[in-house]
Scaffold this motif. Structure first.
Motif, PDB file in Angstrom:
ATOM      1  N   ALA A  22      -3.101   3.451  -2.423  1.00  0.00           N
ATOM      2  CA  ALA A  22      -2.410   3.022  -3.638  1.00  0.00           C
ATOM      3  C   ALA A  22      -1.037   3.687  -3.749  1.00  0.00           C
ATOM      4  CB  ALA A  22      -3.258   3.338  -4.868  1.00  0.00           C
ATOM      5  N   ALA A  23      -0.949   4.952  -3.374  1.00  0.00           N
ATOM      6  CA  ALA A  23       0.340   5.664  -3.400  1.00  0.00           C
ATOM      7  C   ALA A  23       1.324   5.017  -2.432  1.00  0.00           C
ATOM      8  CB  ALA A  23       0.134   7.134  -3.056  1.00  0.00           C
ATOM      9  N   ALA A  24       0.860   4.652  -1.248  1.00  0.00           N
ATOM     10  CA  ALA A  24       1.732   4.005  -0.269  1.00  0.00           C
ATOM     11  C   ALA A  24       2.190   2.636  -0.764  1.00  0.00           C
ATOM     12  CB  ALA A  24       1.023   3.870   1.073  1.00  0.00           C
ATOM     13  N   GLU A  25       1.277   1.869  -1.325  1.00  0.00           N
ATOM     14  CA  GLU A  25       1.639   0.555  -1.862  1.00  0.00           C
ATOM     15  C   GLU A  25       2.653   0.683  -2.991  1.00  0.00           C
ATOM     16  OE1 GLU A  25      -1.724  -1.710  -3.125  1.00  0.00           O
ATOM     17  OE2 GLU A  25      -2.248  -2.304  -1.084  1.00  0.00           O
ATOM     18  N   LEU A  26       2.424   1.625  -3.881  1.00  0.00           N
ATOM     19  CA  LEU A  26       3.323   1.843  -5.004  1.00  0.00           C
ATOM     20  C   LEU A  26       4.718   2.207  -4.510  1.00  0.00           C
ATOM     21  CD1 LEU A  26       3.708   2.099  -8.072  1.00  0.00           C
ATOM     22  CD2 LEU A  26       2.970   4.479  -7.870  1.00  0.00           C
ATOM     23  N   CYS A  27       4.795   3.093  -3.545  1.00  0.00           N
ATOM     24  CA  CYS A  27       6.097   3.501  -3.008  1.00  0.00           C
ATOM     25  C   CYS A  27       6.815   2.348  -2.322  1.00  0.00           C
ATOM     26  CB  CYS A  27       5.946   4.678  -2.053  1.00  0.00           C
ATOM     27  SG  CYS A  27       5.816   6.236  -2.940  1.00  0.00           S
ATOM     28  N   ARG A  34      13.906   4.727   1.893  1.00  0.00           N
ATOM     29  CA  ARG A  34      12.748   4.848   2.784  1.00  0.00           C
ATOM     30  C   ARG A  34      12.559   6.268   3.314  1.00  0.00           C
ATOM     31  NH1 ARG A  34       9.607   1.731   0.979  1.00  0.00           N
ATOM     32  NH2 ARG A  34      10.586  -0.186   0.458  1.00  0.00           N
ATOM     33  N   TYR A  35      13.642   7.043   3.381  1.00  0.00           N
ATOM     34  CA  TYR A  35      13.526   8.412   3.868  1.00  0.00           C
ATOM     35  C   TYR A  35      12.818   9.306   2.858  1.00  0.00           C
ATOM     36  CZ  TYR A  35      16.782   6.738   7.333  1.00  0.00           C
ATOM     37  OH  TYR A  35      17.367   6.011   8.329  1.00  0.00           O
ATOM     38  N   LYS A  36      12.888   8.950   1.594  1.00  0.00           N
ATOM     39  CA  LYS A  36      12.255   9.728   0.538  1.00  0.00           C
ATOM     40  C   LYS A  36      10.811   9.262   0.283  1.00  0.00           C
ATOM     41  CE  LYS A  36      13.653  12.178  -3.411  1.00  0.00           C
ATOM     42  NZ  LYS A  36      13.551  13.565  -3.081  1.00  0.00           N
ATOM     43  N   ALA A  37      10.457   8.077   0.741  1.00  0.00           N
ATOM     44  CA  ALA A  37       9.140   7.490   0.461  1.00  0.00           C
ATOM     45  C   ALA A  37       7.997   8.376   0.957  1.00  0.00           C
ATOM     46  CB  ALA A  37       9.034   6.094   1.055  1.00  0.00           C
ATOM     47  N   ALA A  38       8.098   8.900   2.149  1.00  0.00           N
ATOM     48  CA  ALA A  38       7.007   9.727   2.698  1.00  0.00           C
ATOM     49  C   ALA A  38       6.765  10.957   1.828  1.00  0.00           C
ATOM     50  CB  ALA A  38       7.319  10.136   4.129  1.00  0.00           C
ATOM     51  N   GLU A  39       7.838  11.558   1.361  1.00  0.00           N
ATOM     52  CA  GLU A  39       7.725  12.732   0.499  1.00  0.00           C
ATOM     53  C   GLU A  39       7.044  12.367  -0.830  1.00  0.00           C
ATOM     54  OE1 GLU A  39      10.848  15.454  -2.008  1.00  0.00           O
ATOM     55  OE2 GLU A  39      11.470  14.772  -0.031  1.00  0.00           O
ATOM     56  N   ILE A  40       7.396  11.229  -1.383  1.00  0.00           N
ATOM     57  CA  ILE A  40       6.813  10.794  -2.655  1.00  0.00           C
ATOM     58  C   ILE A  40       5.349  10.412  -2.464  1.00  0.00           C
ATOM     59  CG2 ILE A  40       6.924   9.038  -4.466  1.00  0.00           C
ATOM     60  CD1 ILE A  40      10.010   9.127  -4.051  1.00  0.00           C
ATOM     61  N   ILE A  41       5.024   9.762  -1.359  1.00  0.00           N
ATOM     62  CA  ILE A  41       3.630   9.414  -1.069  1.00  0.00           C
ATOM     63  C   ILE A  41       2.798  10.685  -0.960  1.00  0.00           C
ATOM     64  CG2 ILE A  41       2.068   8.459   0.684  1.00  0.00           C
ATOM     65  CD1 ILE A  41       4.305   6.349   1.226  1.00  0.00           C
ATOM     66  N   ASP A  42       3.317  11.687  -0.263  1.00  0.00           N
ATOM     67  CA  ASP A  42       2.598  12.965  -0.146  1.00  0.00           C
ATOM     68  C   ASP A  42       2.395  13.608  -1.518  1.00  0.00           C
ATOM     69  OD1 ASP A  42       2.365  12.764   2.580  1.00  0.00           O
ATOM     70  OD2 ASP A  42       4.034  14.118   3.024  1.00  0.00           O
TER      71      ASP A  42
END
Length: 118
Positions: A22-27, A34-42
């Motif tokens: 769900a976190a990945a889908e939301l991001c 896109r470079y910040k997405a991994a940090e936000i998903i974590d």
């Protein structure tokens, strides 16, 4: 580990995976960088966030949770368990609920007493 604790851990693990999906889908929907997405998903998929959501939902530690390290961790486990249990009943509803909870958290972090770093 008792049979009840083993079952709890299995359901809690499923809930954890649903929440991270769900976190990945939301991001993918809200983050343009896109470079910040991994940090936000974590961040959204962290025990800290899950524990804060559990507090907001007024969840209590589950009686079969073998975890003994801290209230935040046991609340996170209880939240993951609730999503995992929902997943076994209705997969789409579990994912939708997880996504709604994480979106609410992301948009209202000040309600959860978390600095908006992400």
């Amino acid at each position: 580990m008792t049979e009840e604790q083993h079952i709890f851990k299995k359901i809690e693990l499923v809930g954890d995976r649903v929440l991270r999906l769900a976190a990945a889908e939301l991001c993918n929907e809200i983050i343009e960088n896109r470079y910040k997405a991994a940090e936000i998903i974590d961040f959204l998929g962290s025990n800290k966030v899950f524990g804060l959501i559990a507090r907001m939902k007024k969840l209590e530690a589950h009686k079969d949770d073998p975890e003994t390290k801290g209230k935040s961790r046991t609340l996170a486990n209880a939240y993951e368990y609730s999503i995992g249990k929902l997943y076994y009943e209705d997969k789409l509803k579990a994912l939708a609920t997880a996504r709604e909870d994480l979106a609410h958290f992301y948009e209202n972090q000040e309600l959860y007493f978390v600095k908006k770093d992400a």
